[in-house]
Design a protein around this motif. Structure first.
Motif, PDB file in Angstrom:
ATOM      1  N   GLY A 123       0.797  -1.223   0.000  1.00  0.00           N
ATOM      2  CA  GLY A 123       0.000   0.000   0.000  1.00  0.00           C
ATOM      3  C   GLY A 123       0.824   1.265   0.000  1.00  0.00           C
ATOM      4  N   GLU A 124       2.113   1.183  -0.351  1.00  0.00           N
ATOM      5  CA  GLU A 124       2.980   2.358  -0.364  1.00  0.00           C
ATOM      6  C   GLU A 124       2.657   3.230  -1.578  1.00  0.00           C
ATOM      7  OE1 GLU A 124       7.037   1.172  -0.259  1.00  0.00           O
ATOM      8  OE2 GLU A 124       6.849   0.023   1.605  1.00  0.00           O
ATOM      9  N   PRO A 125       2.775   4.550  -1.443  1.00  0.00           N
ATOM     10  CA  PRO A 125       2.509   5.445  -2.582  1.00  0.00           C
ATOM     11  C   PRO A 125       3.583   5.274  -3.650  1.00  0.00           C
ATOM     12  CG  PRO A 125       3.447   6.668  -0.753  1.00  0.00           C
ATOM     13  CD  PRO A 125       3.156   5.289  -0.226  1.00  0.00           C
ATOM     14  N   HIS A 126       3.220   5.551  -4.861  1.00  0.00           N
ATOM     15  CA  HIS A 126       4.175   5.436  -5.967  1.00  0.00           C
ATOM     16  C   HIS A 126       5.277   6.474  -5.795  1.00  0.00           C
ATOM     17  CE1 HIS A 126       5.791   4.905  -9.973  1.00  0.00           C
ATOM     18  NE2 HIS A 126       4.923   3.944 -10.203  1.00  0.00           N
ATOM     19  N   PRO A 127       6.545   6.079  -5.938  1.00  0.00           N
ATOM     20  CA  PRO A 127       7.646   7.022  -5.718  1.00  0.00           C
ATOM     21  C   PRO A 127       7.773   8.084  -6.807  1.00  0.00           C
ATOM     22  CG  PRO A 127       8.488   4.918  -6.503  1.00  0.00           C
ATOM     23  CD  PRO A 127       7.026   4.710  -6.213  1.00  0.00           C
ATOM     24  N   PHE A 128       7.152   7.849  -7.964  1.00  0.00           N
ATOM     25  CA  PHE A 128       7.252   8.811  -9.060  1.00  0.00           C
ATOM     26  C   PHE A 128       6.029   9.707  -9.071  1.00  0.00           C
ATOM     27  CE2 PHE A 128       6.318  10.072 -13.463  1.00  0.00           C
ATOM     28  CZ  PHE A 128       7.504  10.702 -13.804  1.00  0.00           C
ATOM     29  N   LYS A 129       6.254  11.000  -9.174  1.00  0.00           N
ATOM     30  CA  LYS A 129       5.166  11.960  -9.235  1.00  0.00           C
ATOM     31  C   LYS A 129       5.103  12.552 -10.632  1.00  0.00           C
ATOM     32  CE  LYS A 129       4.254  11.240  -4.965  1.00  0.00           C
ATOM     33  NZ  LYS A 129       3.094  10.379  -4.640  1.00  0.00           N
ATOM     34  N   ILE A 130       3.986  12.369 -11.300  1.00  0.00           N
ATOM     35  CA  ILE A 130       3.819  12.804 -12.674  1.00  0.00           C
ATOM     36  C   ILE A 130       3.778  14.321 -12.779  1.00  0.00           C
ATOM     37  CG2 ILE A 130       1.291  12.758 -12.594  1.00  0.00           C
ATOM     38  CD1 ILE A 130       1.348  11.597 -15.434  1.00  0.00           C
ATOM     39  N   THR A 131       4.362  14.865 -13.847  1.00  0.00           N
ATOM     40  CA  THR A 131       4.299  16.292 -14.155  1.00  0.00           C
ATOM     41  C   THR A 131       4.052  16.432 -15.647  1.00  0.00           C
ATOM     42  OG1 THR A 131       6.661  16.573 -14.662  1.00  0.00           O
ATOM     43  CG2 THR A 131       5.998  16.792 -12.346  1.00  0.00           C
ATOM     44  N   ARG A 132       3.717  17.634 -16.083  1.00  0.00           N
ATOM     45  CA  ARG A 132       3.505  17.862 -17.515  1.00  0.00           C
ATOM     46  C   ARG A 132       4.801  17.635 -18.286  1.00  0.00           C
ATOM     47  NH1 ARG A 132       2.655  17.525 -21.841  1.00  0.00           N
ATOM     48  NH2 ARG A 132       1.357  18.680 -23.302  1.00  0.00           N
ATOM     49  N   ALA A 133       5.937  17.969 -17.663  1.00  0.00           N
ATOM     50  CA  ALA A 133       7.222  17.821 -18.330  1.00  0.00           C
ATOM     51  C   ALA A 133       7.728  16.382 -18.317  1.00  0.00           C
ATOM     52  CB  ALA A 133       8.257  18.735 -17.669  1.00  0.00           C
TER      53      ALA A 133
END
Length: 203
Positions: A96-106
């Motif tokens: 249940g850990e959050p995904h380490p990658f955070k999406i951005t427009r770039a």
């Protein structure tokens, strides 16, 4: 939470049309291969050929779009953070850990996604494209004196089909691994992604 616009209208159109055509080609292609009987060989072959040309046309437009908009940069491979992504899919996702990658427009794709999509675009798609055209025009090429081994061409095309099927299955699974089952699917339908306010300020 804040919403950021990630996927453009053409990007979503290209994604869903490609998905529809690929699935159609897999269904008709495996029937041509003799795996089952659904449409009949003649109709399956006709549908497969039409879908193939439609997909090639779509790829040409998509390639043009990627280079004119600069979106090709989304697929620049990087090893930064790959270890965290691998750990997440191998262990963290089941805790249940959050995904380490955070999406951005770039940067829409995490490092593993970027590498996978790049491999599909420069290796798998050309394999399917070239082997399919060689198979389709085998008789014409033979008439012109090009002695090609039909068995090798068919094997290459079949390998490409199974690799595409494996990607499709894994892709369908991974889109359900967001914070909610339909979170990532919704983003590819609407174009909008919900991110925390803190993350949105950093994008």
């Amino acid at each position: 939470m804040e919403r950021i616009y990630i996927f453009s209208r053409f990007e979503r159109f290209w994604h869903w049309m490609q998905a529809l055509l690929v699935i159609g080609m897999l269904v008709t292609g495996f029937e041509i291969h003799g795996s089952y009987h659904l449409l009949g060989f003649t109709l399956a072959h006709q549908a497969h050929t039409i879908a193939a040309w439609a997909l090639i046309t779509l790829w040409v437009f998509a390639i043009f779009w990627h280079f004119t908009t600069g979106e090709w940069r989304q697929y620049i491979p990087t090893m930064q953070g790959v270890d965290k992504i691998i750990r997440h899919y191998a262990w963290g996702i089941f805790q249940g850990e959050p995904h380490p990658f955070k999406i951005t427009r770039a940067r829409k794709h995490n490092p593993m996604q970027a590498q996978t999509y790049l491999a599909i675009k420069v290796l798998l798609n050309p394999l399917i494209w070239i082997s399919g055209l060689l198979y389709l025009y085998y008789n014409e090429l033979a008439t012109l004196g090009y002695a090609l081994d039909l068995g090798t061409i068919a094997l290459a095309h079949t390998i490409g089909a199974f690799l595409m099927l494996a990607f499709l299955i894994s892709h369908l699974y991974l889109i359900t691994t967001g914070e909610t089952v339909n979170e990532q699917l919704r983003a590819m339908i609407t174009g909008w992604e919900e991110v925390s306010d803190e993350h949105a300020k950093k994008r």
